[in-house]
Design a protein around this motif. Structure first.
Motif, short mmCIF file in Angstrom:
data_model
loop_
_atom_site.label_atom_id
_atom_site.label_comp_id
_atom_site.label_asym_id
_atom_site.label_seq_id
_atom_site.Cartn_x
_atom_site.Cartn_y
_atom_site.Cartn_z
N ILE A 32 2.84 -6.47 -3.99
CA ILE A 32 2.51 -7.42 -2.93
C ILE A 32 1.79 -6.71 -1.78
O ILE A 32 0.80 -7.22 -1.24
CB ILE A 32 3.78 -8.15 -2.44
N PHE A 33 2.26 -5.53 -1.43
CA PHE A 33 1.59 -4.75 -0.38
C PHE A 33 0.16 -4.41 -0.79
O PHE A 33 -0.76 -4.49 0.02
CB PHE A 33 2.40 -3.47 -0.11
N MET A 34 -0.03 -4.03 -2.06
CA MET A 34 -1.35 -3.68 -2.55
C MET A 34 -2.32 -4.87 -2.42
O MET A 34 -3.45 -4.70 -1.94
CB MET A 34 -1.27 -3.25 -4.01
N PHE A 35 -1.89 -6.06 -2.85
CA PHE A 35 -2.78 -7.22 -2.75
C PHE A 35 -3.07 -7.60 -1.31
O PHE A 35 -4.19 -7.98 -0.97
CB PHE A 35 -2.21 -8.41 -3.52
N ALA A 36 -2.06 -7.49 -0.43
CA ALA A 36 -2.27 -7.83 0.98
C ALA A 36 -3.25 -6.86 1.63
O ALA A 36 -4.17 -7.28 2.36
CB ALA A 36 -0.93 -7.83 1.72
N VAL A 37 -3.09 -5.58 1.38
CA VAL A 37 -4.00 -4.58 1.94
C VAL A 37 -5.40 -4.74 1.33
O VAL A 37 -6.41 -4.60 2.03
CB VAL A 37 -3.45 -3.15 1.73
N ASN A 38 -5.46 -5.06 0.05
CA ASN A 38 -6.75 -5.26 -0.60
C ASN A 38 -7.50 -6.43 0.03
O ASN A 38 -8.73 -6.37 0.17
CB ASN A 38 -6.56 -5.46 -2.09
N MET A 39 -6.80 -7.48 0.42
CA MET A 39 -7.47 -8.60 1.08
C MET A 39 -8.02 -8.17 2.44
O MET A 39 -9.13 -8.57 2.83
CB MET A 39 -6.52 -9.79 1.21
N GLN A 40 -7.27 -7.36 3.16
CA GLN A 40 -7.77 -6.85 4.44
C GLN A 40 -8.98 -5.93 4.22
O GLN A 40 -9.94 -5.98 5.00
CB GLN A 40 -6.67 -6.10 5.19
N GLU A 41 -8.93 -5.13 3.18
CA GLU A 41 -10.08 -4.28 2.86
C GLU A 41 -11.30 -5.11 2.52
O GLU A 41 -12.42 -4.76 2.90
CB GLU A 41 -9.75 -3.36 1.68
N LEU A 42 -11.11 -6.22 1.82
CA LEU A 42 -12.26 -7.06 1.47
C LEU A 42 -12.90 -7.67 2.71
O LEU A 42 -14.12 -7.86 2.75
CB LEU A 42 -11.83 -8.15 0.49
N ILE A 43 -12.10 -7.98 3.72
CA ILE A 43 -12.67 -8.47 4.99
C ILE A 43 -13.51 -7.37 5.63
O ILE A 43 -14.63 -7.61 6.10
CB ILE A 43 -11.55 -8.95 5.94
N ILE A 44 -13.00 -6.15 5.64
CA ILE A 44 -13.75 -5.03 6.20
C ILE A 44 -15.01 -4.77 5.37
O ILE A 44 -16.09 -4.53 5.92
CB ILE A 44 -12.87 -3.77 6.28
#
Length: 174
Positions: A76-88
């Motif tokens: 869950i942490f991986m997917f949440a951080v990945n979504m933030q990375e996609l915004i960046i």
């Protein structure tokens, strides 16, 4: 009228997704390899960080030895951080647009599935796990609790659907 606008908007999203997938297959192999390696790296590093963070800092003084809890937290942490990375990545234009669209959809669907199905099922499993019941009763209890949860989840969504019919629906909707 509102329903037809929603359907037209939904069709546009699906058409954009289909166009992004088509563009992804038309990318040169070196650009596709770069995007794929960046996507794998941006998923693996947060996963490893989450496992280390969970085991060394978050629950070092507690008796959480369950691999399932650690793995679920890390995913869950991986997917949440990945979504933030996609915004960046969108802001700095790091990946190809079609790759970002595909990864965004994968992340959203994965998080939705994890948070609505896997996490509650795992919670119900841990509740029933140490009962001295036969396996058949335990599985039946988990299925009944999961069905009740999904029913309640859908009812909450139905009760909150008044937000979409509000004149300021764009303000309240995602």
């Amino acid at each position: 009228m509102i329903g037809s606008d929603k359907m037209a908007h939904s069709f546009d999203i699906e058409a954009a997704y289909a166009q992004a997938v088509k563009e992804l297959w038309e990318l040169p192999i070196h650009e596709l390899a770069e995007d794929l390696s960046l996507a794998v790296l941006s998923a693996v590093l947060p996963f490893i960080f989450a496992v280390i963070f969970f085991s060394r800092w978050l629950f070092r003084d507690y008796e959480v030895k369950s691999f399932g809890v650690q793995f679920l937290f890390a995913v869950i942490f991986m997917f949440a951080v990945n979504m933030q990375e996609l915004i960046i990545f969108e802001i700095i234009n790091l990946m190809h647009h079609s790759t970002r669209v595909l990864l965004w959809k994968i992340d959203l669907l994965s998080l939705y599935f994890l948070l609505t199905t896997i996490v509650p099922t795992f919670l119900f499993y841990t509740i029933v796990q140490y009962r001295a019941w036969p396996l058949r009763i335990k599985l039946g209890t988990i299925l009944v609790l999961e069905a009740f949860y999904l029913y309640a989840f859908s009812k909450v969504g139905t009760l909150l659907s008044f937000l979409n019919s509000h004149p300021d629906a764009d303000y309240f909707s995602i």
